[in-house]
Scaffold this motif. Structure first.
Motif, PDB file in Angstrom:
ATOM      1  N   ARG A 122       8.886  43.488  10.305  1.00 22.10           N
ATOM      2  CA  ARG A 122       7.704  44.103   9.704  1.00 22.10           C
ATOM      3  C   ARG A 122       7.639  44.723   8.855  1.00 22.10           C
ATOM      4  NH1 ARG A 122      10.458  48.448  12.937  1.00 22.10           N
ATOM      5  NH2 ARG A 122       9.147  47.972  14.520  1.00 22.10           N
ATOM      6  N   VAL A 123       6.563  44.287   8.811  1.00 18.50           N
ATOM      7  CA  VAL A 123       5.751  44.409   7.057  1.00 18.50           C
ATOM      8  C   VAL A 123       5.165  45.642   7.131  1.00 18.50           C
ATOM      9  CG1 VAL A 123       5.857  42.422   6.355  1.00 18.50           C
ATOM     10  CG2 VAL A 123       4.722  42.806   7.770  1.00 18.50           C
ATOM     11  N   SER A 124       4.351  46.616   5.807  1.00 16.27           N
ATOM     12  CA  SER A 124       3.741  47.590   5.938  1.00 16.27           C
ATOM     13  C   SER A 124       3.253  47.558   4.531  1.00 16.27           C
ATOM     14  CB  SER A 124       3.944  48.964   5.953  1.00 16.27           C
ATOM     15  OG  SER A 124       5.177  48.994   7.456  1.00 16.27           O
ATOM     16  N   ALA A 125       2.062  47.929   4.622  1.00 14.98           N
ATOM     17  CA  ALA A 125       0.668  48.246   2.651  1.00 14.98           C
ATOM     18  C   ALA A 125       0.462  49.476   2.850  1.00 14.98           C
ATOM     19  CB  ALA A 125       0.142  46.942   2.758  1.00 14.98           C
ATOM     20  N   LEU A 126       0.802  50.486   2.221  1.00 22.04           N
ATOM     21  CA  LEU A 126       0.140  52.224   2.480  1.00 22.04           C
ATOM     22  C   LEU A 126      -0.354  52.584   0.827  1.00 22.04           C
ATOM     23  CD1 LEU A 126       3.305  53.852   4.332  1.00 22.04           C
ATOM     24  CD2 LEU A 126       1.077  52.635   5.242  1.00 22.04           C
ATOM     25  N   TRP A 127      -1.376  53.481   1.003  1.00 25.12           N
ATOM     26  CA  TRP A 127      -1.934  54.374   0.429  1.00 25.12           C
ATOM     27  C   TRP A 127      -1.834  55.477   0.642  1.00 25.12           C
ATOM     28  CZ3 TRP A 127      -3.374  49.470   2.205  1.00 25.12           C
ATOM     29  CH2 TRP A 127      -3.849  48.180   1.954  1.00 25.12           C
TER      30      TRP A 127
END
Length: 266
Positions: A122-127
């Protein structure tokens, strides 16, 4: 669905994971360069947290269950601006998770099978988003994958096959307290690849598309046990019935996954 399409998605998924890994390595490796040249748009990344843990995974369909223990690894990166302005495209946080499991399969129709290997990621990129109800929220995409190998002969003599699940989520994440984490997600699109031809040469390899789903993840503040801080967590995921494929109208039924675990920072 032709086998060619399924295997292409396998290569694409594996390539995506590798590309992300190399990208994160390059980002972390480039911190010193960022510090050396601090332009108004420079961004420094730091490894904010490293966690290992144990978990129990339970996947349920109406007549089929998969469950068993797992090992987990999670890495979190935090972005910090070096100049007067953060680049508009740069996320505030990155996260990568890995799960290694050995599961037990049971079905009312096809019997049982032990020692099923599974690999999840699972990979995430959050702002960062504006505060809501006094809490700071982050928003962004999350890519999840799970491969399991059901090849073998079940207790009733049935043959199994490999399965690969790919899901793209839109997630919102909040921290109600410094050590707590709450994450809500809505499914953007999911793809379930099933290599049915491994069970019988008369069957096709198929890809089903999933369009409805939700996920909820909560991690509690750590508990201290013999000088070790252990953070309990839970994740619940529900996916709706997929589309229908082929003349035999193959489909993925509605399913639910429950994960329970503890993690320790290192």
């Amino acid at each position: 669905m032709p086998a060619f399409s399924s295997h292409n998605r396998w290569r694409y998924s594996a390539g995506s994971v590798l590309a992300l890994g190399f990208g994160l390595a390059n980002v972390c490796g480039g911190v010193q360069a960022s510090e050396a040249v601090q332009t108004p748009h420079s961004l420094q990344w730091s490894l904010a947290d490293k966690r290992v843990g144990l978990a129990w995974l339970r996947y349920r369909e109406p007549i089929m269950h998969l469950q068993g223990p797992a090992l987990t690894l999670q890495l979190d990166w935090q972005g910090t601006r070096l100049g007067t302005q953060r680049p508009g495209w740069a996320p505030d946080a990155l996260s990568a998770e890995l799960l290694l499991a050995r599961l037990h399969y049971s079905s009312a129709d096809t019997g049982s099978l032990s020692g099923v290997p599974a690999v999840g990621w699972r990979v995430s990129a959050l702002w960062q988003m504006p505060e809501v109800a006094g809490h700071a929220w982050r928003l962004g995409p999350q890519y999840e994958g799970l491969w399991n190998d059901l090849r073998g002969t079940t207790s009733t003599g049935h043959q199994g096959y490999e399965r690969l699940s790919n899901k793209l989520w839109l997630v919102a994440q909040a921290r109600p307290a410094p050590e707590r984490l709450l994450e809500l997600g809505l499914l953007v699109r999911g793809w379930q690849d099933s290599w049915l031809s491994q069970a019988s040469s008369q069957l096709p390899d198929i890809t089903n598309v999933q369009k409805r789903g939700l996920t909820l993840h909560y991690r509690h503040s750590p508990w201290t046990l013999q000088n070790t801080a252990l953070a309990p967590w839970v994740r619940y995921t529900q996916i709706g019935t997929s589309d229908f494929v082929g003349l035999q109208r193959w489909y993925e039924p509605r399913n639910r996954t429950l994960e329970l675990g503890v993690q320790a920072s290192f």
